[in-house]
Enzyme design. Structure first.
Site, PDB file in Angstrom:
ATOM      1  N   ARG A 114       0.830  -1.210   0.000  1.00  0.00           N
ATOM      2  CA  ARG A 114       0.000   0.000   0.000  1.00  0.00           C
ATOM      3  C   ARG A 114       0.863   1.258   0.000  1.00  0.00           C
ATOM      4  O   ARG A 114       0.544   2.234  -0.676  1.00  0.00           O
ATOM      5  CB  ARG A 114      -0.933   0.019   1.212  1.00  0.00           C
ATOM      6  CG  ARG A 114      -2.037  -0.997   1.204  1.00  0.00           C
ATOM      7  CD  ARG A 114      -3.009  -0.756   2.351  1.00  0.00           C
ATOM      8  NE  ARG A 114      -3.803   0.434   2.110  1.00  0.00           N
ATOM      9  CZ  ARG A 114      -5.006   0.414   1.548  1.00  0.00           C
ATOM     10  NH1 ARG A 114      -5.550  -0.724   1.158  1.00  0.00           N
ATOM     11  NH2 ARG A 114      -5.667   1.534   1.371  1.00  0.00           N
ATOM     12  N   TYR A 222       0.549 -13.679  -0.274  1.00  0.00           N
ATOM     13  CA  TYR A 222       1.179 -13.409  -1.562  1.00  0.00           C
ATOM     14  C   TYR A 222       2.464 -12.617  -1.342  1.00  0.00           C
ATOM     15  O   TYR A 222       2.651 -11.965  -0.311  1.00  0.00           O
ATOM     16  CB  TYR A 222       0.250 -12.662  -2.521  1.00  0.00           C
ATOM     17  CG  TYR A 222      -0.401 -11.402  -2.006  1.00  0.00           C
ATOM     18  CD1 TYR A 222       0.255 -10.174  -2.049  1.00  0.00           C
ATOM     19  CD2 TYR A 222      -1.697 -11.430  -1.500  1.00  0.00           C
ATOM     20  CE1 TYR A 222      -0.363  -9.012  -1.608  1.00  0.00           C
ATOM     21  CE2 TYR A 222      -2.323 -10.284  -1.048  1.00  0.00           C
ATOM     22  CZ  TYR A 222      -1.656  -9.081  -1.109  1.00  0.00           C
ATOM     23  OH  TYR A 222      -2.274  -7.935  -0.660  1.00  0.00           O
ATOM     24  N   ASP A 299     -13.938   5.492   0.124  1.00  0.00           N
ATOM     25  CA  ASP A 299     -14.590   4.933   1.310  1.00  0.00           C
ATOM     26  C   ASP A 299     -15.573   5.896   1.960  1.00  0.00           C
ATOM     27  O   ASP A 299     -16.456   5.464   2.703  1.00  0.00           O
ATOM     28  CB  ASP A 299     -13.544   4.506   2.337  1.00  0.00           C
ATOM     29  CG  ASP A 299     -12.935   3.149   2.015  1.00  0.00           C
ATOM     30  OD1 ASP A 299     -13.399   2.500   1.046  1.00  0.00           O
ATOM     31  OD2 ASP A 299     -12.002   2.730   2.723  1.00  0.00           O
TER      32      ASP A 299
END
Length: 421
Positions: A114, A222, A299
């Protein structure tokens, strides 16, 4: 350190409240259309917390248009497969061949930290001339005759013809303009990103995104940063949350939730960060994203549960759509855009698609966490799926409803919907 740019005098065309991925992505998109954009971030520095994030083709096509995809590839990983396994016995249930997925949609499936994605947008905004201001806490939104105004905690105000509220799940704008509450799923997420060497003897698949689905829990793994790091996410239903306690999702519950899972999952649990966790919250879908010249985005507008990995992607899409409609209505011209027409188009395009993502994410979470006979039925049906059937991903990974001039992909229900799952 991520220093802000000095404040410049004058009124910008657009104020963006929130310097996260959605806010910066929107600021960059709008600046590309010739608009003067000022970003107001409440923190003292620009930054992003968390670990890995998955970027499906509906996002990487936008990064490609922005000229940012190559940088994202250099910082992330292009996994070979997405594999779903049963968390108790580790048996494979279904998979997506992500190289074939790229051929199908024309753009790759990418995983990235991120903070790396945030950094890409931050550098792009600086290079494009976006005004980036930190330590600006917005406490209220107001309508004006020529646009909108925000009030800051220090008593100052900022105004512009358009204000974009990209201030997250706990948005001040959402609370003021809509007034609804967040919805708790009673699930909590733990995360960790560790050097790859720490998991190589755990039986992990370094080239895949692996999702282990189990009764009332799931576990995601991952690689990140060119394969040097490994990302893990552990999600489970909190008995304390179900009981109505405030101190829910604690590490003791983490250990108990995964006690009966397979070896690979159990070996990963001790590596999870235990000093922080994320309660899994969303909001009910709404029909109105635009209030006068104040637009909710990301969001603040449509926070989903994380099961489709579309939260940040929807925010990036929002910014792309808004910029596109402003460009069509005069952004960058001497007369300026038709703000109201562009906002009407933005809302018309985004509401239904984002509602579908939110509602499908809730249903997908229920599917992942089934118990008993329902779990066995789910597993049997998933194993029958053709790995190259994209009927249930086309509506979200394909060219989604980004423009009213484009026909959205027809809706195909999630497989198993008829099986009461």
């Amino acid at each position: 350190m991520n220093p802000a740019t000095p404040a410049t005098p004058g009124t910008p065309d657009v104020l963006v409240v929130g310097g996260g991925i959605g806010g910066l992505g929107t600021a960059f998109a709008l600046t590309r259309q010739g608009l003067r954009v000022r970003v107001l971030e409440r923190a003292k520095e620009f930054g992003e917390v968390g670990a890995g994030i998955q970027l499906a083709p509906n996002c990487t096509r936008i990064l490609d248009e922005y000229g940012l995809l190559d940088e994202a590839k250099s910082l992330g990983v292009l996994p070979r497969n997405m594999v779903m396994r049963d968390a108790l016995d580790a048996r494979e249930l279904t998979r997506l061949d992500l190289r074939d997925l790229e051929r199908h949609y024309g753009f790759p499936y990418l995983v990235i930290h991120r903070s790396d994605l945030h950094g890409i947008f931050l550098r792009a905004c600086r290079a494009a001339g976006v005004e980036l201001l930190t330590d600006r806490t917005v406490t209220a939104y107001e309508h004006t005759g020529a646009g909108a105004r925000v009030r800051l905690a220090d008593g100052r105000t900022e105004e512009a013809p358009l204000v974009v509220a990209a201030d997250g799940l706990h948005s001040v704008a959402r609370r003021q303009l809509v007034g609804d509450d967040v919805v708790s799923s009673d699930y909590v997420a733990y995360r960790a990103a560790v050097p790859i060497e720490r998991v190589r003897d755990h039986g992990v698949a370094e080239d895949d995104v692996t999702v282990y689905v189990g009764p009332r829990c799931h576990f995601v793994q991952y690689a990140l940063r060119g394969g040097d790091m490994f990302n893990q996410v552990a999600v489970f239903r909190s008995p304390k949350a179900v009981a109505g306690r405030e101190d829910w999702g604690t590490p003791d519950e983490l250990d108990a939730a995964f006690d009966a899972t397979c070896d690979t999952v159990r070996k990963g649990i001790p590596l999870m960060w235990r000093d922080r966790w994320w309660q899994m919250l969303d909001r009910d879908p709404i029909e109105t994203l635009v209030h006068g010249r104040i637009a909710l985005l990301g969001d603040a507008a449509h926070p989903p549960l994380q099961y489709l990995a579309q939260g940040a992607i929807m925010a990036i899409e929002d910014g792309w759509v808004l910029a596109r409609h402003l460009a069509r209505r005069g952004a960058g011209t001497a007369g300026g855009p038709d703000w109201d027409a562009a906002l009407t188009a933005y809302e018309a395009v985004r509401v239904e698609h984002c509602r579908r993502v939110q509602s499908t994410a809730r249903a997908w979470g229920e599917l992942w966490h089934l118990e008993g006979e329902e779990r066995l039925r789910r597993n049997a049906i998933m194993r029958e799926r053709d790995a190259y059937d994209y009927g249930f991903t086309d509506w979200v990974y394909g060219p989604t409803a980004l423009s009213p001039d484009e026909e959205p992909a027809p809706f195909t229900p999630i497989p198993l919907a008829s099986a009461r799952l």
